[in-house]
Motif scaffolding. Structure first.
Motif, short mmCIF file in Angstrom:
data_model
loop_
_atom_site.label_atom_id
_atom_site.label_comp_id
_atom_site.label_asym_id
_atom_site.label_seq_id
_atom_site.Cartn_x
_atom_site.Cartn_y
_atom_site.Cartn_z
N ASN A 266 -35.27 41.24 38.73
CA ASN A 266 -34.36 40.31 39.38
C ASN A 266 -35.12 39.05 39.81
O ASN A 266 -36.33 38.95 39.63
CB ASN A 266 -33.66 40.97 40.58
CG ASN A 266 -34.64 41.42 41.64
OD1 ASN A 266 -35.04 40.65 42.50
ND2 ASN A 266 -35.08 42.69 41.57
N GLY B 120 -33.41 40.91 53.99
CA GLY B 120 -33.24 39.46 54.02
C GLY B 120 -32.20 39.07 55.05
O GLY B 120 -31.82 39.87 55.92
N VAL C 206 -40.99 46.53 48.15
CA VAL C 206 -40.76 45.69 46.97
C VAL C 206 -41.81 44.59 46.92
O VAL C 206 -42.28 44.11 47.96
CB VAL C 206 -39.34 45.08 46.98
CG1 VAL C 206 -38.29 46.17 46.80
CG2 VAL C 206 -39.07 44.29 48.25
N GLU D 123 -42.86 40.87 46.15
CA GLU D 123 -42.25 39.56 46.07
C GLU D 123 -42.97 38.67 45.06
O GLU D 123 -44.00 39.05 44.50
CB GLU D 123 -42.25 38.91 47.46
CG GLU D 123 -41.49 39.74 48.48
CD GLU D 123 -41.46 39.10 49.86
OE1 GLU D 123 -42.39 38.35 50.19
OE2 GLU D 123 -40.48 39.34 50.58
N GLU E 185 -28.95 44.14 50.34
CA GLU E 185 -30.30 43.68 50.03
C GLU E 185 -31.11 44.73 49.29
O GLU E 185 -31.86 44.42 48.35
CB GLU E 185 -31.01 43.26 51.32
CG GLU E 185 -30.47 42.00 51.97
CD GLU E 185 -30.75 40.76 51.15
OE1 GLU E 185 -31.74 40.75 50.38
OE2 GLU E 185 -29.98 39.79 51.28
N GLU F 168 -35.69 37.94 42.80
CA GLU F 168 -36.36 38.00 44.10
C GLU F 168 -37.62 38.85 44.12
O GLU F 168 -38.56 38.57 44.87
CB GLU F 168 -35.38 38.50 45.16
CG GLU F 168 -34.18 37.60 45.38
CD GLU F 168 -33.33 38.07 46.54
OE1 GLU F 168 -33.82 38.05 47.68
OE2 GLU F 168 -32.18 38.48 46.28
N THR F 169 -37.65 39.91 43.32
CA THR F 169 -38.77 40.85 43.39
C THR F 169 -39.33 41.16 42.01
O THR F 169 -38.60 41.19 41.02
CB THR F 169 -38.34 42.16 44.08
OG1 THR F 169 -37.17 42.69 43.43
CG2 THR F 169 -38.00 41.90 45.55
N SER G 181 -41.04 47.50 42.46
CA SER G 181 -40.82 48.31 43.65
C SER G 181 -41.63 49.58 43.52
O SER G 181 -42.01 49.98 42.42
CB SER G 181 -39.32 48.64 43.83
OG SER G 181 -38.90 49.56 42.84
N PRO H 58 -37.56 46.03 51.65
CA PRO H 58 -36.45 45.26 51.09
C PRO H 58 -35.53 44.76 52.21
O PRO H 58 -35.28 45.47 53.18
CB PRO H 58 -35.74 46.26 50.18
CG PRO H 58 -36.13 47.61 50.70
CD PRO H 58 -37.52 47.44 51.25
N GLU I 52 -29.93 44.75 45.71
CA GLU I 52 -30.35 43.57 44.95
C GLU I 52 -31.84 43.57 44.66
O GLU I 52 -32.27 43.22 43.55
CB GLU I 52 -29.97 42.30 45.70
CG GLU I 52 -28.47 42.03 45.75
CD GLU I 52 -28.13 40.79 46.53
OE1 GLU I 52 -26.96 40.38 46.50
OE2 GLU I 52 -29.03 40.21 47.18
N GLU I 53 -32.66 43.97 45.64
CA GLU I 53 -34.11 43.85 45.50
C GLU I 53 -34.77 45.08 44.90
O GLU I 53 -35.83 44.96 44.25
CB GLU I 53 -34.74 43.55 46.85
CG GLU I 53 -34.33 42.20 47.43
CD GLU I 53 -35.07 41.83 48.70
OE1 GLU I 53 -34.83 40.72 49.20
OE2 GLU I 53 -35.88 42.65 49.16
#
Length: 206
Positions: free
Chosen positions: A162, A98, A86, A88, A113, A164-165, A168, A96, A116-117
């Motif tokens: 999202n 955390g 992914v 950032e 995670e 966070e990223t 992907s 991916p 989400e990512e």
């Protein structure tokens, strides 16, 4: 650790001693001394890193009890012999993952995670490696981190924008994009490829 980073090692050790002293200490004067030791450690971090003192205290001085490493989980997801990474917000790429939430297991944490990512529903099946971050990733951090890499099987899903990223994608070992080495190195990705290609995998650990 190199000499120019020795101050960080000292600061971390002082913080650890102060945190344990604050937790176990009973004498009011000892408590005051340990509080000052922790302040000195935070001042060392602030001076060496040029971070604001408030940020240093948030990262460095908010825990209580005996100091233990933080837990970071990373999911290795493969498709057609390529691994999922992914992108950032800084434009660099990583596996991916955390922090593992206090109420979650490692398995639950990495599955959450990846969802989400990367937008994928996965199941963590194999522990690839358990690593002491300071032995494998740079730059050094002012607290200990244990990194756990898990081989995951995907059940579908797709990337969704999202917080966070940025993106992907799947990459072959010889076409990796610029990596966020503080979180994922080429060597760690190679370990994931080795695990994915093995008939039986024995967990690697420090």
């Amino acid at each position: 650790m190199e000499n120019n980073a020795k101050w960080l090692e000292w600061a971390v050790e002082l913080q650890s001693l102060a945190q344990a002293g604050l937790y176990y200490g009973k004498d009011v004067f000892d408590i005051q001394r340990f509080e000052r030791v922790r302040e000195i450690a935070a001042e060392m971090i602030k001076t060496g890193s040029e971070l604001p003192m408030e940020k240093v205290k948030d990262l460095f001085c908010c825990e209580s009890g005996y100091q233990t490493p933080k837990l970071d989980c990373r999911g290795a997801v493969f498709s057609h012999d390529k691994i999922l990474l992914v992108q950032e917000s800084n434009g660099l790429w990583a596996l991916p993952g955390g922090w593992v939430d206090v109420y979650s297991s490692i398995k639950e944490g990495v599955e959450k995670e990846v969802k989400e990512e990367a937008g994928l529903t996965v199941e963590a099946e194999t522990v690839i490696a358990i690593q002491d971050r300071k032995k494998h990733n740079n730059p050094p951090y002012a607290y200990g981190i244990t990194k756990v890499f898990l081989l995951c099987r995907t059940f579908g899903g797709e990337f969704v924008t999202n917080e966070e990223t940025l993106a992907s994608g799947y990459f072959a070992m010889d076409e990796l994009p610029p990596l966020s080495d503080d979180k994922t190195t080429k060597e760690q990705i190679k370990l994931c490829f080795d695990a994915n290609g093995a008939k039986e995998w024995k967990t690697v650990f420090d």
